[in-house]
Structures are given as C-alpha cells and as structure tokens.
Design an enzyme around this catalytic site. Structure first.
Site, PDB file in Angstrom:
ATOM      1  N   PHE A 144       0.939  -1.031  -0.037  1.00 36.23           N
ATOM      2  CA  PHE A 144       0.143   0.148  -0.195  1.00 36.23           C
ATOM      3  C   PHE A 144       0.840   1.281  -0.112  1.00 36.23           C
ATOM      4  O   PHE A 144       1.414   1.668   1.002  1.00 36.23           O
ATOM      5  CB  PHE A 144      -0.887  -0.265   1.341  1.00 36.23           C
ATOM      6  N   GLU A 148       3.809   9.514   2.068  1.00 37.93           N
ATOM      7  CA  GLU A 148       5.047  10.152   1.587  1.00 37.93           C
ATOM      8  C   GLU A 148       5.390  11.440   2.679  1.00 37.93           C
ATOM      9  O   GLU A 148       4.604  11.744   3.406  1.00 37.93           O
ATOM     10  CB  GLU A 148       4.754  10.844   0.139  1.00 37.93           C
ATOM     11  N   ALA A 151       2.459  13.749   3.724  1.00 39.43           N
ATOM     12  CA  ALA A 151       1.280  12.894   3.747  1.00 39.43           C
ATOM     13  C   ALA A 151       1.141  11.799   4.208  1.00 39.43           C
ATOM     14  O   ALA A 151       1.718  10.821   3.612  1.00 39.43           O
ATOM     15  CB  ALA A 151       0.783  12.938   1.961  1.00 39.43           C
ATOM     16  N   GLU A 386      -1.425   3.677  10.437  1.00 40.25           N
ATOM     17  CA  GLU A 386      -2.964   3.662  10.083  1.00 40.25           C
ATOM     18  C   GLU A 386      -3.735   5.084  10.652  1.00 40.25           C
ATOM     19  O   GLU A 386      -4.717   4.897  11.175  1.00 40.25           O
ATOM     20  CB  GLU A 386      -3.624   2.219  10.676  1.00 40.25           C
ATOM     21  N   THR A 388      -2.218   8.376  13.198  1.00 31.70           N
ATOM     22  CA  THR A 388      -1.481   8.678  14.618  1.00 31.70           C
ATOM     23  C   THR A 388      -2.660   8.784  15.542  1.00 31.70           C
ATOM     24  O   THR A 388      -3.935   8.951  15.152  1.00 31.70           O
ATOM     25  CB  THR A 388      -0.877   9.860  14.523  1.00 31.70           C
TER      26      THR A 388
END
Length: 409
Positions: A144, A148, A151, A386, A388
């Site tokens: 997946f 980046e 982001a 997933e 924070t």
C-alpha cells in the site's frame, strides 16, 4: 523464552456470536481457523521469535507455512481463493496473530488489509480476476503506497503526480515507509491527478507492478523495532501504466478508497494491539510467579499485583472495544468514529501495558532477548501508522460534534 498458551481467543462468548447472516465462514469453520492458527503461533513461531529478530526476516519455511494456512488471504473473499473472514471474525484472528512477533502478521497484513481491500472493495472485475487469487495465495505480495513526506495520516497532502497521456497514466513521486516494499510484487499507489477543489481532493489509485520501468525501491529502513518487517522508500520516475491500472476505472475513487480502507485497517490494528498486550500480560504474570527478590516471589508483592491487575483490566477493555467496533463495521452502523476509537484506545493501551510489563520484569525487562523488551519497542509503531493517535482524536471529536450539529439543525 516463555511459551505461554495464547491468551483468550476462542473461549468466552463463542465464535458463533460472530457468524452473521450472509457470512462466508460459519462458527465451526471460524473456530477451526483460530485453533489451527493458534497452534501454529504457539509451536512454530514463538520458539523462533529471536531468530526473526536477529535475522530481520521471516524464515522461508514460516512464510510457506503461513501460505499453506491461507493467512495471505484470510480477508479475501472465497470467490478469489481467500478464507473469506468478515471483519468481526478477522479481529479474532488478528488477536491471535498479535500474540507473537508483529513482523509475522506484517508479512501478509497488506495483502489482506490496506492493499488487498482496495481491490476487493473498489477494483473492477478484471482487476479482481487479475490479482486477487494471486494475492490470496501469497504468490503476489501487495504493498500500500500512500505515505510520503507531508502526507501520512492525512492523504489530502499527497504530492505524487499522475498525468494522463493518451491511454496511459504517468506517475512521478516518492513514497516513504512503505511496508513490504522490498519484497512487493504489486504497489497500490495513490497519486494526485488534479488539484483539490469543491468536487474532491483529486486523488486516484493505480495498480503498479514492482517491475514496471521507473519503479525503484531504496534499501530497507532501519527501525526502532519490528525487526523482520521491512519498510522502504519507493521511487516513481515517470512510471507508465495503462488505463486498466486505474482502480475502479474511475479517477475519483482514490480518496474514498483511502479513507474507507484506512478506517477498516484501524480496527484490525487495534485487534493486533490487544493480542500483543495479552502477550505482555502473560509474560509479566509468569515472570512475577517465578522470579524472586530476597527469596520471595516478586508476584507476592502487592504493588506488583496491582500493576498486573491494571494490565489485565486494560487488556479486557481493549478486547471489548475492538470487537464492538468490528461488529459495528460489519453491521454498517459506524465505519468512521468507532474504528478510530478502537485504534486510539487499543494502541495507547498497549503502550501502557508494554511499559508496565518492563517494570514488572525489573532490570531484566530492559535486556535484549527478553520478550517484553521487544514488545516495548515493537508496540511504539502501532500508535503511528494507520493514522496517529492525534489524528484519531480529531476524527472522534470532530465527528461527534458534527453529529450533534446535524441533530440540532
């Protein structure tokens, strides 16, 4: 190394409680899957946890055994060769998998979760036919590629570009901390194809084979913990893919796919956290029972008993909230706030339990090779990926306020 039996997974309110109308897996089948996986974890994986950590990889025979058990496709529908667990059933399995080295689950987690589910829920029929059976069997490792620089928990900040060129798309950008990138066969890549506006964020999702020209993977990251789970930076240098690589055949599917799959993944990670917390608790109880201080078992100290009591209570609370969140997901009554609640509570709970476990062990808990020391390091990541803990609080608080505002209109 302690090989305590995996904590409560099959007993208690029965597996039958999770067999809902239309489910592909009935109560008996679920019980068999849980029991077989638990036996694999207890007899094959736990005795080799240190080997996994020292070698920073999952041994080939354990990888193959996981394939044979169907673990690369436990959440993939049976139509495509998977086990077909729904999320309420999946969290029971995730608790079992979370009991051992988190690198094991990570090896096939993306196939079942944030990569595979993009295809299951948003792919075209042709995309499903091309990829899902290979993903479910473990022949293909799907990765997946969302995060980046700038982001991560919020995909709206994506800078990777997708430019239409005739019947093709050209992808350019860099993805960071991508799980299984060094071993991936397929990248599920999120990229911006237009600027965000009132019509949406302009994010599309593409299926990019790892061997496509222009794709390169940097050396594996060196992390604080989770040895054996490999992450790396993925570079996309004018990578050309066909129109058939666009997930769902619709560029506007991307952002919705990201939000949906991340929310689902949060419940799964919460269940993994419960399994890891159960292991930390079991290790602590065993240590308190057998370790002595001045000739007296450490566990006879009321202060230690109080710490263990708090840990056990927190684990039970976590198990309850994650199973309820999964039930609501399957019932489609809450697919936004409840997943964030489960992820926030359970991962923060694991951090507290892991810290207390080190305290119960005393100086030994700070030593490499001791299970709770590894758990202490491994657990820290669960509060980051997933989404924070801070992002979960924003989702929960903002969502509740919006619900109240709608009621008062």
């Amino acid at each position: 190394m302690t090989t305590t039996k995996v904590g409560p997974t099959i007993d208690g309110p029965g597996a039958g409680d999770l067999a809902v109308a239309g489910a592909e897996v009935d109560a008996e089948e679920l019980g068999q899957i849980l029991a077989t996986t638990e036996e694999f974890i207890r007899t094959k994986v736990i005795p080799r946890e240190q080997e996994i950590a020292d070698g920073n990889e999952i041994p080939a025979d354990l990888r193959q055994a996981a394939r044979d058990l169907g673990l690369f496709g436990f959440a993939i529908p049976q139509q495509w060769g998977g086990l077909g667990l729904d999320l309420a059933q999946e969290v029971r399995l995730a608790e079992v998998l979370g009991y051992t080295s988190l690198a094991l689950r990570s090896m096939f987690g993306t196939n079942n979760g944030i990569a595979g589910q993009v295809l299951v829920q948003f792919g075209t029929d042709e995309q499903k036919r091309t990829w899902l059976e290979k993903i479910a069997s473990g022949e293909v490792v799907a990765s997946f590629a969302l995060t980046e620089d700038g982001a991560g928990s919020n995909p709206a900040g994506l800078r990777t570009k997708a430019v239409a060129d005739g019947d093709e798309w050209v992808l350019t950008g860099e993805k960071r901390y991508i799980t299984n990138a060094p071993t991936a066969d397929l990248f599920v890549v999120f990229a911006r194809y237009r600027d965000a506006d009132s019509d949406g964020p302009g994010i599309a999702v593409f299926l990019v084979p790892a061997d496509a020209e222009g794709v390169s993977v940097a050396p594996a990251d060196k992390k604080m913990g989770q040895e054996g789970s490999l992450t790396a930076t993925v570079h996309l240098d004018e990578v050309r893919v066909s129109a058939e690589a666009l997930v769902g055949g619709d560029a506007d599917v991307g952002y919705r796919a990201a939000m949906t799959i991340l929310a689902r993944g949060r419940i799964h990670i919460a269940a993994v956290a419960v399994g890891q917390a159960q292991r930390a608790l079991d290790e602590s109880v065993t240590s308190a029972a057998v370790s002595t201080q001045g000739g007296t078992p450490v566990g006879s100290n009321q202060a230690v008993q109080a710490m263990i009591a708090d840990m056990a209570t927190q684990v039970m609370a976590g198990r309850t909230i994650v199973r309820e969140a999964a039930r609501q997901w399957v019932a489609e009554t809450d697919r936004r706030i409840a997943p964030s609640m489960a992820k926030l509570f359970c991962t923060e709970m694991l951090g507290t339990v892991a810290d207390t476990a080190v305290q119960v062990h005393g100086g030994a808990g700070y030593m490499r090779g001791v299970v709770v020391e590894r758990i202490f390091r491994d657990a820290r990541l669960l509060r980051l990926y997933e989404g924070t803990s801070e992002i979960q609080r924003l989702i929960i608080g903002g969502g509740l306020v919006k619900q109240a505002a709608r009621r008062l209109q």
